[in-house]
Motif scaffolding. Structure first.
Motif, PDB file in Angstrom:
ATOM      1  N   GLN A 216       0.829  -1.211   0.000  1.00 45.91           N
ATOM      2  CA  GLN A 216       0.000   0.000   0.000  1.00 45.91           C
ATOM      3  C   GLN A 216       0.861   1.257   0.000  1.00 45.91           C
ATOM      4  O   GLN A 216       0.533   2.252  -0.648  1.00 45.91           O
ATOM      5  N   GLN A 217       1.957   1.190   0.737  1.00 47.87           N
ATOM      6  CA  GLN A 217       2.837   2.358   0.815  1.00 47.87           C
ATOM      7  C   GLN A 217       3.870   2.385  -0.311  1.00 47.87           C
ATOM      8  O   GLN A 217       4.241   3.453  -0.797  1.00 47.87           O
ATOM      9  N   TYR A 218       4.329   1.154  -0.720  1.00 45.56           N
ATOM     10  CA  TYR A 218       5.375   1.071  -1.753  1.00 45.56           C
ATOM     11  C   TYR A 218       4.831   0.329  -2.976  1.00 45.56           C
ATOM     12  O   TYR A 218       3.790  -0.330  -2.925  1.00 45.56           O
ATOM     13  N   ARG A 219       5.576   0.428  -4.040  1.00 49.57           N
ATOM     14  CA  ARG A 219       5.151  -0.191  -5.287  1.00 49.57           C
ATOM     15  C   ARG A 219       5.278  -1.711  -5.214  1.00 49.57           C
ATOM     16  O   ARG A 219       6.009  -2.248  -4.377  1.00 49.57           O
ATOM     17  N   LYS A 220       4.579  -2.390  -6.084  1.00 46.75           N
ATOM     18  CA  LYS A 220       4.569  -3.855  -6.059  1.00 46.75           C
ATOM     19  C   LYS A 220       5.876  -4.393  -6.624  1.00 46.75           C
ATOM     20  O   LYS A 220       6.320  -3.974  -7.693  1.00 46.75           O
ATOM     21  N   ARG A 221       6.457  -5.300  -5.880  1.00 47.53           N
ATOM     22  CA  ARG A 221       7.749  -5.898  -6.263  1.00 47.53           C
ATOM     23  C   ARG A 221       7.605  -7.422  -6.304  1.00 47.53           C
ATOM     24  O   ARG A 221       6.834  -8.025  -5.548  1.00 47.53           O
ATOM     25  N   SER A 222       8.401  -8.031  -7.168  1.00 47.67           N
ATOM     26  CA  SER A 222       8.457  -9.494  -7.222  1.00 47.67           C
ATOM     27  C   SER A 222       9.561  -9.996  -6.279  1.00 47.67           C
ATOM     28  O   SER A 222      10.375  -9.221  -5.753  1.00 47.67           O
ATOM     29  N   ILE A 223       9.565 -11.315  -6.090  1.00 53.32           N
ATOM     30  CA  ILE A 223      10.587 -11.901  -5.215  1.00 53.32           C
ATOM     31  C   ILE A 223      11.973 -11.691  -5.807  1.00 53.32           C
ATOM     32  O   ILE A 223      12.943 -11.428  -5.083  1.00 53.32           O
ATOM     33  N   GLU A 224      12.066 -11.746  -7.131  1.00 57.27           N
ATOM     34  CA  GLU A 224      13.362 -11.547  -7.776  1.00 57.27           C
ATOM     35  C   GLU A 224      13.856 -10.113  -7.596  1.00 57.27           C
ATOM     36  O   GLU A 224      15.058  -9.880  -7.400  1.00 57.27           O
ATOM     37  N   ASP A 225      12.930  -9.143  -7.634  1.00 58.54           N
ATOM     38  CA  ASP A 225      13.327  -7.749  -7.407  1.00 58.54           C
ATOM     39  C   ASP A 225      13.847  -7.549  -5.992  1.00 58.54           C
ATOM     40  O   ASP A 225      14.858  -6.858  -5.774  1.00 58.54           O
ATOM     41  N   LEU A 226      13.178  -8.163  -5.021  1.00 59.93           N
ATOM     42  CA  LEU A 226      13.616  -8.029  -3.621  1.00 59.93           C
ATOM     43  C   LEU A 226      14.984  -8.671  -3.419  1.00 59.93           C
ATOM     44  O   LEU A 226      15.860  -8.099  -2.748  1.00 59.93           O
ATOM     45  N   LYS A 227      15.162  -9.841  -3.978  1.00 59.64           N
ATOM     46  CA  LYS A 227      16.464 -10.526  -3.839  1.00 59.64           C
ATOM     47  C   LYS A 227      17.569  -9.721  -4.519  1.00 59.64           C
ATOM     48  O   LYS A 227      18.674  -9.584  -3.967  1.00 59.64           O
ATOM     49  N   GLU A 228      17.284  -9.231  -5.728  1.00 62.85           N
ATOM     50  CA  GLU A 228      18.304  -8.487  -6.460  1.00 62.85           C
ATOM     51  C   GLU A 228      18.743  -7.244  -5.691  1.00 62.85           C
ATOM     52  O   GLU A 228      19.944  -6.953  -5.584  1.00 62.85           O
TER      53      GLU A 228
ATOM     54  N   LYS B  37      11.693 -19.689 -13.642  1.00 61.22           N
ATOM     55  CA  LYS B  37      10.311 -19.812 -13.157  1.00 61.22           C
ATOM     56  C   LYS B  37       9.321 -19.834 -14.310  1.00 61.22           C
ATOM     57  O   LYS B  37       8.293 -20.538 -14.254  1.00 61.22           O
ATOM     58  N   GLU B  38       9.591 -19.085 -15.361  1.00 66.14           N
ATOM     59  CA  GLU B  38       8.721 -19.132 -16.534  1.00 66.14           C
ATOM     60  C   GLU B  38       8.717 -20.520 -17.165  1.00 66.14           C
ATOM     61  O   GLU B  38       7.667 -21.047 -17.561  1.00 66.14           O
ATOM     62  N   GLN B  39       9.883 -21.118 -17.242  1.00 68.14           N
ATOM     63  CA  GLN B  39       9.967 -22.476 -17.791  1.00 68.14           C
ATOM     64  C   GLN B  39       9.232 -23.475 -16.914  1.00 68.14           C
ATOM     65  O   GLN B  39       8.563 -24.393 -17.414  1.00 68.14           O
ATOM     66  N   LEU B  40       9.346 -23.313 -15.593  1.00 69.73           N
ATOM     67  CA  LEU B  40       8.619 -24.213 -14.697  1.00 69.73           C
ATOM     68  C   LEU B  40       7.109 -24.049 -14.842  1.00 69.73           C
ATOM     69  O   LEU B  40       6.356 -25.029 -14.798  1.00 69.73           O
ATOM     70  N   GLU B  41       6.644 -22.810 -15.024  1.00 69.45           N
ATOM     71  CA  GLU B  41       5.214 -22.585 -15.227  1.00 69.45           C
ATOM     72  C   GLU B  41       4.736 -23.213 -16.532  1.00 69.45           C
ATOM     73  O   GLU B  41       3.662 -23.825 -16.592  1.00 69.45           O
ATOM     74  N   LYS B  42       5.541 -23.072 -17.575  1.00 67.65           N
ATOM     75  CA  LYS B  42       5.182 -23.697 -18.853  1.00 67.65           C
ATOM     76  C   LYS B  42       5.163 -25.211 -18.725  1.00 67.65           C
ATOM     77  O   LYS B  42       4.294 -25.892 -19.281  1.00 67.65           O
TER      78      LYS B  42
ATOM     79  N   ASP C  45      21.610 -13.557 -10.059  1.00 73.50           N
ATOM     80  CA  ASP C  45      21.191 -13.344 -11.433  1.00 73.50           C
ATOM     81  C   ASP C  45      19.664 -13.371 -11.476  1.00 73.50           C
ATOM     82  O   ASP C  45      19.039 -14.434 -11.516  1.00 73.50           O
ATOM     83  N   ALA C  46      19.053 -12.182 -11.453  1.00 77.17           N
ATOM     84  CA  ALA C  46      17.588 -12.096 -11.428  1.00 77.17           C
ATOM     85  C   ALA C  46      16.980 -12.537 -12.748  1.00 77.17           C
ATOM     86  O   ALA C  46      15.915 -13.180 -12.760  1.00 77.17           O
ATOM     87  N   GLY C  47      17.628 -12.218 -13.872  1.00 76.61           N
ATOM     88  CA  GLY C  47      17.090 -12.616 -15.168  1.00 76.61           C
ATOM     89  C   GLY C  47      17.023 -14.130 -15.320  1.00 76.61           C
ATOM     90  O   GLY C  47      16.029 -14.678 -15.833  1.00 76.61           O
ATOM     91  N   HIS C  48      18.076 -14.817 -14.881  1.00 77.85           N
ATOM     92  CA  HIS C  48      18.079 -16.285 -14.956  1.00 77.85           C
ATOM     93  C   HIS C  48      16.986 -16.873 -14.074  1.00 77.85           C
ATOM     94  O   HIS C  48      16.311 -17.841 -14.465  1.00 77.85           O
ATOM     95  N   GLU C  49      16.766 -16.281 -12.896  1.00 78.24           N
ATOM     96  CA  GLU C  49      15.733 -16.787 -11.993  1.00 78.24           C
ATOM     97  C   GLU C  49      14.343 -16.600 -12.603  1.00 78.24           C
ATOM     98  O   GLU C  49      13.474 -17.477 -12.485  1.00 78.24           O
ATOM     99  N   ARG C  50      14.122 -15.458 -13.267  1.00 77.65           N
ATOM    100  CA  ARG C  50      12.818 -15.226 -13.904  1.00 77.65           C
ATOM    101  C   ARG C  50      12.585 -16.223 -15.036  1.00 77.65           C
ATOM    102  O   ARG C  50      11.481 -16.779 -15.170  1.00 77.65           O
TER     103      ARG C  50
END
Length: 452
Positions: free
Chosen positions: A178-190, A224-229, A216-221
């Motif tokens: 509510q106070q801050y913008r929405k972040r993904s887990i990869e953004d927080l880790k990075e 996860k995309e491959q796992l979802e597929k 490596d946030a790009g590799h993690e994303r």
């Protein structure tokens, strides 16, 4: 009134065929009969074919049945004694305690020995906390400033990391969206690991290279995309993938088989090349050594001069026909050549074995073998002579010199017309053609011998 059978039953006497009255002899010999019965029951023969060790495992000395379950008779309730000391029992007390891992100051109670009163809670050592780095205002402004992140949001992130021990799934759930913008887990880790790497690099001593963890946030994303597929596949896609995997395995197996066949073929080619090279080298060595050998060579003389028949000097009666048997040292080719010449000349292969006939027949066959060996030596010499002529004429054709032509013409003219017919264009005589030449020469010699 008790009968004799009742008395025997009371005295534990064995019954006999005649159950009549008991005599004095039966009462006296009752102990002997008991011992005989006991020995008869104890004796049990070991079965045939069974080893002694196996029989000992089956039956004990008392001939009891083997146990069904493993048992240990050495220790048990009868032998074990309670080891009771004379000291007093250590007293226990219901006392309160606090857990240092908790920050709320909660008090709990449990039983504990009196001697351990006042000590720390023993399970507090298992409370492991993550050391989250702390930065100052100056360090943030100089090294940690980022346009996509504010200082308040970064402080909120590090506060959650410290509270939940870097459990980023929980941190992502508890994040204040509510106070801050929405972040993904990869953004927080990075963001967290970038700040940790910069702080370790800044705070490191001069001249040292600290180890920095890079996320490596790009590799993690992408992962996860491959796992979802992979999770969202349909049954048709799964079946198609399995079919493709099977086809790929078949292709790999065929490829391996082709590679193996190619390797085997390559080995055969290499082996053939090596054999040809070895033969060429042997020929070169033999060519170099030929003139040296021929200078020192003497006229060839056959090693075996005919056949050496065995002498029968042993005691006893022997047949004269045994002296006509050819020894085993004579080869099959020689035997066939002897039989062929004898058949052509009309000589009986098994003549009457008189003393004179046996001696003359053996001498004839010995001479035939000697003739056969001489013909072989002669054909070998002819073969070598023809080889030399082919080489010599090849050198003349190559233009070795004009003066040599007159010599060759005179040399060849002096020879017989039969020997002048030489195949210069074709290849030199092979061993097969040599054998045919030998057979032809032998038949011609036989025909000459027939003529008067």
């Amino acid at each position: 009134m008790a009968t004799g059978a009742d008395v025997r039953d009371i005295l534990e006497l064995g019954g006999t065929d005649n159950d009549g009255p008991i005599s004095k002899k039966d009462l006296i010999n009752s102990d002997k009969k008991k011992s005989k019965k006991a020995t008869e029951t104890l004796t049990f023969k070991r079965p045939e074919g069974m080893h002694r060790e196996v029989y000992a495992l089956l039956y004990s000395d008392k001939k009891d049945a083997p146990p069904l379950l493993p048992s240990d008779t050495t220790q048990g309730y009868r032998t074990v004694k309670a080891k009771l000391g004379c000291k007093k029992v250590r007293p226990w007390k219901w006392m309160p305690f606090t857990n240092p891992a908790r920050k709320d100051g909660a008090i709990f109670h449990h039983w504990r020995r009196m001697a351990e009163e006042g000590k720390d809670y023993p399970f507090a050592r298992f409370n492991k906390t993550v050391q989250v780095p702390v930065y100052s205002e100056q360090e943030y402004q100089m090294h940690l400033h980022d346009d996509g992140w504010t200082k308040g949001e970064t402080d909120h992130l590090f506060d959650l990391c410290k509270r939940f021990d870097l459990r980023f799934v929980v941190i992502h759930d508890r994040y204040d969206y509510q106070q801050y913008r929405k972040r993904s887990i990869e953004d927080l880790k990075e963001r967290y690991y970038n700040i940790c790497g910069k702080l370790t690099k800044v705070r490191a001593a001069s001249g040292t290279e600290p180890k920095i963890y890079i996320f490596d946030a790009g590799h993690e994303r992408r992962r996860k995309e491959q796992l979802e597929k992979l999770f969202n596949r349909t049954p048709e896609q799964v079946a198609e993938e399995e079919y493709l995997i099977q086809e790929l395995r078949k292709i790999e197996n065929r490829k391996k088989e082709r590679e193996k066949k190619a390797q085997d073929l390559q080995k055969l080619i290499k082996a053939a090349d090596t054999t040809t090279e070895l033969r060429r080298a042997e020929k070169r060595v033999s060519k170099k050594k030929l003139p040296q050998k021929r200078d020192a060579e003497k006229p060839a003389v056959p090693e075996t001069a005919g056949i050496k028949f065995p002498d029968f000097k042993s005691a006893g009666v022997t047949l004269r026909s045994q002296r006509m048997k050819l020894p085993s040292s004579v080869g099959q080719k020689k035997i066939k050549a002897i039989e062929q010449i004898l058949a052509e000349q009309g000589v009986d292969l098994n003549p009457m074995p008189t003393e004179e006939i046996v001696q003359m027949f053996n001498e004839l066959r010995s001479d035939l073998v000697l003739l056969y060996e001489l013909k072989q030596a002669h054909s070998n010499c002819e073969y070598e002579q023809q080889m030399l002529r082919h080489r010599y004429e090849a050198l003349l054709k190559a233009g070795s010199g004009a003066g040599c032509g007159g010599l060759t013409g005179g040399g060849i003219a002096g020879l017989e017309p039969k020997e002048q017919i030489i195949d210069v264009v074709g290849a030199p005589l092979t061993p097969n053609s040599r054998k045919r030449r030998e057979s032809a020469s032998s038949s011609s010699s036989v025909k000459k011998a027939k003529k008067p």
